[in-house]
Design a protein around this motif. Structure first.
Motif, PDB file in Angstrom:
ATOM      1  N   VAL C 229       0.972  -1.200  -0.050  1.00 28.88           N
ATOM      2  CA  VAL C 229      -0.124   0.110  -0.076  1.00 28.88           C
ATOM      3  C   VAL C 229       0.732   1.182  -0.145  1.00 28.88           C
ATOM      4  CG1 VAL C 229      -1.468   1.376   1.418  1.00 28.88           C
ATOM      5  CG2 VAL C 229      -2.116  -1.020   1.172  1.00 28.88           C
ATOM      6  N   ASP C 230       1.883   1.235   1.011  1.00 26.45           N
ATOM      7  CA  ASP C 230       2.687   2.305   0.957  1.00 26.45           C
ATOM      8  C   ASP C 230       3.612   2.669  -0.412  1.00 26.45           C
ATOM      9  OD1 ASP C 230       2.235   3.350   3.568  1.00 26.45           O
ATOM     10  OD2 ASP C 230       4.022   2.159   4.409  1.00 26.45           O
ATOM     11  N   VAL C 231       4.099   1.677  -1.179  1.00 26.97           N
ATOM     12  CA  VAL C 231       4.624   1.787  -2.278  1.00 26.97           C
ATOM     13  C   VAL C 231       3.639   2.099  -3.414  1.00 26.97           C
ATOM     14  CG1 VAL C 231       6.128   0.547  -4.107  1.00 26.97           C
ATOM     15  CG2 VAL C 231       6.300  -0.057  -1.553  1.00 26.97           C
ATOM     16  N   LEU C 232       2.553   1.567  -3.306  1.00 30.36           N
ATOM     17  CA  LEU C 232       1.419   1.899  -4.726  1.00 30.36           C
ATOM     18  C   LEU C 232       0.956   3.322  -4.616  1.00 30.36           C
ATOM     19  CD1 LEU C 232       0.446   0.311  -6.910  1.00 30.36           C
ATOM     20  CD2 LEU C 232      -1.473  -0.566  -5.468  1.00 30.36           C
ATOM     21  N   SER C 233       0.720   3.698  -3.202  1.00 30.07           N
ATOM     22  CA  SER C 233       0.132   4.921  -2.853  1.00 30.07           C
ATOM     23  C   SER C 233       1.229   6.041  -3.065  1.00 30.07           C
ATOM     24  CB  SER C 233      -0.553   5.074  -1.723  1.00 30.07           C
ATOM     25  OG  SER C 233       0.501   5.052  -0.668  1.00 30.07           O
ATOM     26  N   GLY C 234       2.489   5.873  -3.357  1.00 28.59           N
ATOM     27  CA  GLY C 234       3.473   6.624  -3.223  1.00 28.59           C
ATOM     28  C   GLY C 234       4.020   7.328  -1.972  1.00 28.59           C
ATOM     29  N   ARG C 235       3.327   7.037  -0.981  1.00 29.53           N
ATOM     30  CA  ARG C 235       3.708   7.698   0.193  1.00 29.53           C
ATOM     31  C   ARG C 235       5.111   7.418   0.859  1.00 29.53           C
ATOM     32  NH1 ARG C 235       3.846   7.680   6.088  1.00 29.53           N
ATOM     33  NH2 ARG C 235       4.489   5.202   5.963  1.00 29.53           N
ATOM     34  N   VAL C 236       5.689   6.200   0.239  1.00 27.67           N
ATOM     35  CA  VAL C 236       6.805   5.948   0.399  1.00 27.67           C
ATOM     36  C   VAL C 236       7.613   5.962  -1.006  1.00 27.67           C
ATOM     37  CG1 VAL C 236       8.653   4.206   1.198  1.00 27.67           C
ATOM     38  CG2 VAL C 236       6.852   4.665   2.661  1.00 27.67           C
ATOM     39  N   ASP C 237       8.479   6.511  -1.297  1.00 23.88           N
ATOM     40  CA  ASP C 237       9.017   6.636  -2.714  1.00 23.88           C
ATOM     41  C   ASP C 237      10.436   6.708  -2.757  1.00 23.88           C
ATOM     42  OD1 ASP C 237       9.559   8.974  -1.836  1.00 23.88           O
ATOM     43  OD2 ASP C 237       8.092  10.148  -3.492  1.00 23.88           O
ATOM     44  N   GLY C 238      10.873   6.800  -3.964  1.00 20.92           N
ATOM     45  CA  GLY C 238      12.544   6.690  -4.200  1.00 20.92           C
ATOM     46  C   GLY C 238      13.144   5.290  -3.665  1.00 20.92           C
ATOM     47  N   LEU C 239      14.010   5.749  -3.084  1.00 20.46           N
ATOM     48  CA  LEU C 239      15.063   4.405  -2.510  1.00 20.46           C
ATOM     49  C   LEU C 239      14.404   3.909  -1.339  1.00 20.46           C
ATOM     50  CD1 LEU C 239      17.844   3.557  -3.390  1.00 20.46           C
ATOM     51  CD2 LEU C 239      18.987   4.771  -1.518  1.00 20.46           C
ATOM     52  N   ALA C 240      13.511   4.572  -0.515  1.00 16.83           N
ATOM     53  CA  ALA C 240      12.754   4.144   0.457  1.00 16.83           C
ATOM     54  C   ALA C 240      12.046   2.941  -0.026  1.00 16.83           C
ATOM     55  CB  ALA C 240      12.235   5.033   1.361  1.00 16.83           C
ATOM     56  N   SER C 241      11.207   3.115  -1.115  1.00 16.39           N
ATOM     57  CA  SER C 241      10.375   2.241  -1.537  1.00 16.39           C
ATOM     58  C   SER C 241      10.845   0.907  -2.166  1.00 16.39           C
ATOM     59  CB  SER C 241       9.477   2.750  -2.602  1.00 16.39           C
ATOM     60  OG  SER C 241      10.117   3.172  -3.865  1.00 16.39           O
ATOM     61  N   VAL C 242      12.347   1.185  -2.590  1.00 13.68           N
ATOM     62  CA  VAL C 242      12.886  -0.079  -3.098  1.00 13.68           C
ATOM     63  C   VAL C 242      13.286  -0.776  -1.782  1.00 13.68           C
ATOM     64  CG1 VAL C 242      15.286  -0.964  -4.277  1.00 13.68           C
ATOM     65  CG2 VAL C 242      13.837   1.142  -5.143  1.00 13.68           C
ATOM     66  N   GLY C 243      13.562  -0.246  -0.813  1.00 11.87           N
ATOM     67  CA  GLY C 243      13.984  -0.697   0.321  1.00 11.87           C
ATOM     68  C   GLY C 243      12.778  -1.581   0.951  1.00 11.87           C
ATOM     69  N   LEU C 244      11.612  -1.130   1.039  1.00 15.19           N
ATOM     70  CA  LEU C 244      10.454  -1.790   1.484  1.00 15.19           C
ATOM     71  C   LEU C 244      10.095  -3.015   0.570  1.00 15.19           C
ATOM     72  CD1 LEU C 244       7.346   0.622   2.144  1.00 15.19           C
ATOM     73  CD2 LEU C 244       9.075  -0.340   3.530  1.00 15.19           C
TER      74      LEU C 244
END
Lengths: 318, 282, 275
Positions: C229-244
């Motif tokens: 959900v965080d990745v898809l909604s863009g709430r977490v993006d960039g490097l952090a989203s890759v981390g998730l």
């Protein structure tokens, strides 16, 4: 007012079934007019899907007829269901009225409470059923641990605890071994003799019909195609029994009495299959004739399957 | 036609014991049976407790960041949550199995009820009881008691009376919801999850302050499924907080009216469902 | 059961076919899917009401969520609910309980991978009648903030697939306890309660107080729902989203290895005890 314990007039039940997007009407019971006298024992037979279960559900008040009239114990099953429940006992071979996690005996106690029997009456009846159905050894065993034969006997006791006048049994012997079937049939015969209980049963087992019923109603696609004695039905379709004999020495052919026919042999004349009509010749007479020709080592007699009789009737009608 | 003596209605002995005796016997037996399987009952109690605690945590967590939601602070929310969850758990314990109607139909247990001389619905309702839900009810009770203590309540006959009325009406309303769902499930055998929307969704709605709802939710869970009357409105009346939809501040006292409405709807739903099952149309 | 006939000698093909079979199996339950959708969206509206009121009470921003992203959280998580297994029950649990699993061991397929593949297929199917419509209802009726660049959607799709797979592989562990336990209902119930809460189904884990947040982060559960959900909604993006997503892969390796181990031990136990 009539004396009939079951009385239907033009009883009809249709269902709407879905086939993909389309809906189709299926007639499960078609214009059934049936009268059963108190004290009779009736076998209600037919192929799967012939409408037997639907009829039973209408007799008990579970299903409302599409048209036609039905009276069970002179009551209207749906409108007077609760009064009717005191008069009838029903055994569904496939569904249980016992509490699976409770000891068998406790299920009986609960049913006594549900039917509000007096403690004295319940105890007496329970004792009678426990003795006749040989339930004593597993009264404290949870229902889920019973064998199929034990469970069916317990189911029958559960349905009869409140001394119903009419007992409806839907496939009571299905899946039972020979001995269990025998016990159950003997019990039902005694119950009927001692209490005048009316029996209506559906079955796939010709033995049930022969041992228990003095009348057979055969249905095909919702319609009655035979109503009379089993003998009459057998004569119509030539229901016969098959005796298989194993002989000590090879015999190419056997001299058989009237009413018996040779069906085939195996093992170069060591095993023979003989068909006979029990109304015309007894098994003993057939055996005696065979024994005259050779020593009989072993024998078995197969009863004709209800399905078999039904199939022959259906075939003769189409 | 000659009358056979056997066809005469046999003089049956009058039923023995009170009208309620059959239900008492079945329920007592269910209770004994559950209590006798110690280990699994303990496990059930434990998980039921955990369910209650996470539901409480779900609400409490929000208040780590804010002091009030929709005009309700944590203390007021505890009162709403306690009332709603206690009532729901009690109803679930007694009639929660009505929600499993498709299983009763599939296994033939329903047909067996037809062969017994009691009304169907009463048999269904009294056919089981889930004692494990007591653990969840305990969470609701504790939340309610804490809520009553930490709130600055004007104790008196009125407050006690309203609390009693709310508890009874709320439980009765939730019980109606289960029966309402049961009636619909005659039609929804493969889609019985549909009724979760208002049974379990209803429980969730009941723990919320109605002040956060928009108009559609007010219509659906404020009035049609009268969830607001089980906890939020009684709490609002008790604490003198805002009501919704312009209701007077004594609206909490209307909880019994909501319970009656819920049972009218449940009765209609059940009747229609049974008629459908019997194939009498409807 | 299904016949598994590889079209090519490739090793992965049978599992892919199991995914497809699981997908088709679910297609038979249209009313059930509609029922699930109704329940999902009802809960969605109630969650939105409470959580948006909370965001407003916090002055329009709550632990990184504003009204738009909170709405996105609610509808995406409700949409995924039918696809990720947070309730702990599975067909495999039933097969192990009844002993039917013995038949599975006779097939030239890895039992563990096969069961997970089937579950993933079911989960993917549920996106059609439950997932997408839930999100659409939310977007149209309530409105939500979604990313405007393609990046989060691409990574989000990967993350959703991983989430479904991690949940299926973890639910398999619940089922596999059945090799040793007579009744796994209690384990499944425990799983359901813990998984729902720690996966962020009720409240986003970012709102949790610190100890609860760390507890959740140290479990595989956020990988099932919260991270996708965080990745898809863009709430977490960039490097952090890759981390998730990397965390999801990590958890998949862990629960996958555990599943292999339990299956091997369980099979051994069946062979010793004869089912």
């Amino acid at each position: 007012m009539t004396s009939h314990i079951i009385e239907t007039d033009g009883l009809t039940r249709t269902f709407r079934v879905r086939e993909g997007v389309r809906r189709r009407t299926v007639v499960a019971v078609d214009d059934l007019s049936l009268r059963v006298e108190a004290g009779e024992a009736v076998g209600y037979i037919g192929a799967n899907g012939a409408g037997k279960s639907t009829t039973i559900k209408m007799l008990c008040g579970i299903l409302v007829p599409t048209s036609g009239e039905v009276r069970t114990c002179r009551l209207r099953p749906v409108a007077e269901r609760r009064r009717l429940a005191r008069e009838i006992g029903v055994v569904f071979g496939q569904r249980s009225q016992l509490w699976w996690d409770l000891p068998t005996g406790e299920s009986f106690a609960l049913l006594a409470a549900i039917h509000r029997l007096s403690p004295a009456d319940a105890a007496a009846r329970r004792e009678e059923l426990v003795e006749r159905l040989e339930l004593g050894e597993f009264l404290t065993t949870p229902v889920r641990q019973l064998s199929l034969g034990q469970r069916m006997r317990a189911e029958v006791a559960a349905a009869l605890l409140h001394r119903p006048r009419l007992v409806i049994l839907d496939e009571p012997t299905i899946g039972l071994d020979v001995l269990s079937k025998q016990r159950l049939r003997e019990f039902l015969v005694t119950e009927r003799r001692d209490h005048g209980t009316t029996l209506l049963l559906t079955t796939h087992d010709m033995g049930d019909v022969e041992r228990l019923c003095d009348r057979v109603v055969l249905v095909d696609r919702g319609r009655t195609v035979h109503d009379g004695s089993l003998g009459a039905l057998s004569r119509t379709v030539g229901a016969q029994r098959v005796m298989t004999v194993d002989l000590a020495s090879s015999v190419p052919s056997l001299a058989l009495p009237d009413g018996a026919t040779h069906l085939g042999e195996e093992g170069h004349g060591l095993r023979h299959r003989i068909g006979f009509d029990p109304d015309r010749v007894t098994a003993a007479a057939v055996l005696a004739a065979v024994s005259a020709d050779a020593e009989v080592l072993d024998l078995s007699i197969e009863e004709p399957d209800v399905e078999d009789v039904v199939r022959r009737v259906y075939r003769s009608r189409r | 036609m000659a009358e056979s003596p056997l066809a005469q209605p046999v003089a049956r002995p009058a039923p023995h014991g009170g009208v309620l005796a059959p239900y008492r016997a079945v329920l007592a037996s269910r209770i004994r049976s559950q209590a006798s399987y110690r280990t699994s009952f303990g496990l059930d109690l434990g998980s039921s407790l955990l369910v209650g605690l996470t539901e409480l945590a779900e609400v409490a967590v929000l208040f780590t960041s804010v002091s009030a939601i929709g005009g309700f602070d944590l203390a007021a929310m505890l009162l709403v949550f306690g009332l709603a969850d206690l009532c729901f758990s009690l109803a679930d314990m007694v009639v929660g199995h009505c929600d499993n109607l498709p299983e009763y139909v599939r296994t033939g247990r329903l047909d067996v009820f037809y062969l017994r001389p009691q009304p169907l619905l009463l048999q269904l309702v009294t056919s089981d009881i889930s004692l494990r839900r007591l653990a969840r009810a305990a969470v609701g009770l504790v939340a309610l008691v804490v809520g009553l203590v930490v709130n600055d309540l004007a104790w008196g006959a009125g407050a006690v009376g309203l609390l009693a009325v709310a508890l009874v009406s709320g439980t009765v309303t939730f019980a109606a919801l289960f029966v309402w769902a049961g009636g619909l499930q005659f039609f929804l055998v493969n889609g019985s999850e549909m009724t979760n929307a208002f049974v379990y969704g209803g429980r969730y709605a009941a723990t919320q302050p109605g002040t956060v709802w928009g108009r559609p939710l007010v219509v659906v869970f404020g009035f049609f499924f009268p969830m607001a009357f089980t906890a939020y409105l009684p709490a609002a009346t008790l604490l003198g907080l805002d009501t919704f939809a312009g209701l007077p501040d004594w609206a909490g006292w209307l909880a019994p009216v909501a319970a009656v409405w819920a049972w009218v709807a449940a009765g209609l739903s059940w009747r229609t469902g049974v008629r459908h099952y019997q194939g009498a149309g409807g | 059961m299904l016949s598994v006939r590889p079209l090519s000698p490739s090793v992965g093909t049978p599992y892919l076919r199991l995914v497809v079979a699981g997908f088709r199996q679910q297609a038979a339950y249209r009313l059930a899917a509609l029922a699930g959708l109704v329940a999902n969206t009802t809960f969605g509206f109630l969650k939105v009401a409470l959580l948006l009121a909370t965001v407003q009470a916090a002055g329009g921003e709550l632990d990184g969520y504003d009204v738009g992203t909170m709405s996105a959280y609610v509808w995406l998580s409700q949409g995924l609910l039918g696809s990720v297994n947070l309730y702990g029950r599975s067909e495999m649990a039933e097969r192990i309980r009844t002993g039917d699993v013995v038949v599975d061991f006779l097939r030239p397929l890895d039992v563990h991978a096969g069961a997970v593949a089937m579950e993933v297929g079911r989960g993917l199917f549920a996106l059609l009648p439950r997932g997408v419509p839930s999100v659409l209802v939310g977007a149209l009726v309530v409105g939500m903030t979604m990313p405007t660049t393609p990046g989060p959607y691409l990574l989000g799709a990967v993350s959703v697939l991983l989430g479904i797979t991690v949940s299926a592989a973890t639910a398999y562990l619940v089922a596999a306890t059945g090799f040793w336990l007579v009744e796994t209902r209690g384990v499944a119930l425990l799983y359901m309660v813990v998984a729902g809460f720690l996966a962020g189904l009720y409240v986003p884990i970012a709102i949790f107080p610190a100890p609860l947040f760390w507890l959740a982060s140290a479990s595989p559960f956020p990988s099932m729902l919260m991270y996708p959900v965080d990745v898809l909604s863009g709430r977490v993006d960039g490097l952090a989203s890759v981390g998730l997503v990397a965390a999801q892969v990590g958890w998949l390796v862990v629960v996958g290895a555990l599943g292999q181990l339990m299956t091997r031990r369980g099979r051994h136990r069946l062979e010793v005890q004869g089912g």
